[in-house]
Write a protein that holds these residues in place. Structure first.
Motif, PDB file in Angstrom:
ATOM      1  N   UNK A  54       0.844  -1.193   0.000  1.00  0.00           N
ATOM      2  CA  UNK A  54       0.000   0.000   0.000  1.00  0.00           C
ATOM      3  C   UNK A  54       0.879   1.243   0.000  1.00  0.00           C
ATOM      4  N   UNK A  55       0.308   2.327  -0.493  1.00  0.00           N
ATOM      5  CA  UNK A  55       1.014   3.608  -0.523  1.00  0.00           C
ATOM      6  C   UNK A  55      -0.007   4.730  -0.395  1.00  0.00           C
ATOM      7  N   UNK A  56       0.450   5.831   0.112  1.00  0.00           N
ATOM      8  CA  UNK A  56      -0.392   7.012   0.236  1.00  0.00           C
ATOM      9  C   UNK A  56      -0.291   7.827  -1.052  1.00  0.00           C
ATOM     10  N   UNK A  57      -1.448   8.163  -1.617  1.00  0.00           N
ATOM     11  CA  UNK A  57      -1.504   8.970  -2.838  1.00  0.00           C
ATOM     12  C   UNK A  57      -2.486  10.117  -2.623  1.00  0.00           C
ATOM     13  N   UNK A  58      -2.663  10.946  -3.634  1.00  0.00           N
ATOM     14  CA  UNK A  58      -3.647  12.034  -3.558  1.00  0.00           C
ATOM     15  C   UNK A  58      -5.060  11.479  -3.379  1.00  0.00           C
ATOM     16  N   UNK A  59      -5.269  10.208  -3.719  1.00  0.00           N
ATOM     17  CA  UNK A  59      -6.582   9.570  -3.557  1.00  0.00           C
ATOM     18  C   UNK A  59      -6.661   8.774  -2.258  1.00  0.00           C
ATOM     19  N   UNK A  60      -5.652   8.883  -1.413  1.00  0.00           N
ATOM     20  CA  UNK A  60      -5.627   8.125  -0.167  1.00  0.00           C
ATOM     21  C   UNK A  60      -4.755   6.890  -0.286  1.00  0.00           C
ATOM     22  N   UNK A  61      -4.923   5.951   0.655  1.00  0.00           N
ATOM     23  CA  UNK A  61      -4.156   4.704   0.640  1.00  0.00           C
ATOM     24  C   UNK A  61      -4.669   3.807  -0.482  1.00  0.00           C
ATOM     25  N   UNK A  62      -3.757   3.345  -1.336  1.00  0.00           N
ATOM     26  CA  UNK A  62      -4.119   2.466  -2.439  1.00  0.00           C
ATOM     27  C   UNK A  62      -3.095   1.355  -2.557  1.00  0.00           C
ATOM     28  N   UNK A  63      -3.429   0.350  -3.344  1.00  0.00           N
ATOM     29  CA  UNK A  63      -2.516  -0.759  -3.621  1.00  0.00           C
ATOM     30  C   UNK A  63      -1.587  -0.362  -4.762  1.00  0.00           C
ATOM     31  N   UNK A  64      -0.306  -0.662  -4.581  1.00  0.00           N
ATOM     32  CA  UNK A  64       0.721  -0.406  -5.592  1.00  0.00           C
ATOM     33  C   UNK A  64       1.599  -1.641  -5.708  1.00  0.00           C
TER      34      UNK A  64
END
Length: 170
Positions: A54-64
Motif C-alpha cells: 500500500x502507498x499514500x496517494x492524492x486519492x488516499x491509501x491504495x494498492x501499488x
C-alpha cells in the motif's frame, strides 16, 4: 595431483564453514562479560519482498506494486469469474499485473489476493476475486492518472475494494 586434493579440501572446508554459519532460527546461548547467560535468535532467511503493498496517494491509501506503481480494478470484470473482461485493445492501455507465484507476497493488503490465468497462460494477480491492472499513462510511482477513467477504472483500496472517489484529474 596434490594441487587438486588441496583445492578440493579447501572447497569442502569452505562449504563446512558456510553451512555452520548458515542457518535458520537456531537459538544460541552465551555468557557475556557480566556472567549472565543470554539467548540470541539468529535469522538468516529473509522474507520475500512484497509484490504488492500500500502507498499514500492524492486519492488516499491504495494498492501499488513493489516499484510504487498504482493498480486498478475494471468495473466490467465479474468477481470470482476467473477471467478478465479487458481484452484486445484494452490490454494495450491497461496491462495486467502479472506474477510468477500462485500466492503473491503482499504487505498491508487485507483483501484476498490470488491469481487467474491469462489467455497467454500467465498469472494475473487478483484482489477480492477481481483482476488488477496497470495504466500505461502512469509513468512514475504514485501516479494515479487512471483513476475514474471512463467511469470504469478505479484504484484498489487496501481492503480490496474500488476506491471510487476522488475521480480522474490527478
Amino acid at each position: 595431483m596434490k594441487k587438486q586434493w588441496g583445492a578440493g579440501l579447501s572447497i569442502m572446508a569452505l562449504a563446512a564453514v558456510l553451512t555452520a554459519c548458515g542457518g535458520g532460527t537456531t537459538p544460541t546461548t552465551g555468557t557475556p562479560a557480566t556472567g549472565t547467560p543470554t539467548t540470541v535468535e539468529s535469522t538468516t532467511a529473509a522474507s520475500a519482498p512484497a509484490e504488492l503493498k500500500t502507498a499514500s496517494t492524492a486519492a488516499g491509501q491504495v494498492v501499488v506494486d513493489a516499484q510504487g506503481m498504482s493498480v486498478y480494478f475494471f468495473t466490467k470484470d465479474v468477481k470470482d469469474s476467473g477471467t478478465s473482461a479487458c481484452t484486445g485493445a484494452c490490454i494495450a492501455a491497461w496491462p495486467p499485473v502479472l506474477t510468477e507465484s500462485d500466492e503473491p507476497a503482499v504487505e498491508g493488503i487485507t483483501g484476498t489476493v490470488g491469481t487467474i490465468s491469462t489467455p497467454e497462460g500467465k498469472k494475473q494477480v487478483t484482489i477480492s476475486g477481481l483482476p488488477v491492472y496497470y495504466y500505461v499513462k502512469d509513468k512514475a510511482a504514485g501516479d494515479i492518472t487512471g483513476q475514474g477513467v471512463n467511469d470504469v477504472w478505479y484504484l484498489v483500496s487496501p481492503a480490496g475494494e474500488m476506491a471510487k472517489a476522488p475521480s480522474a484529474g490527478y
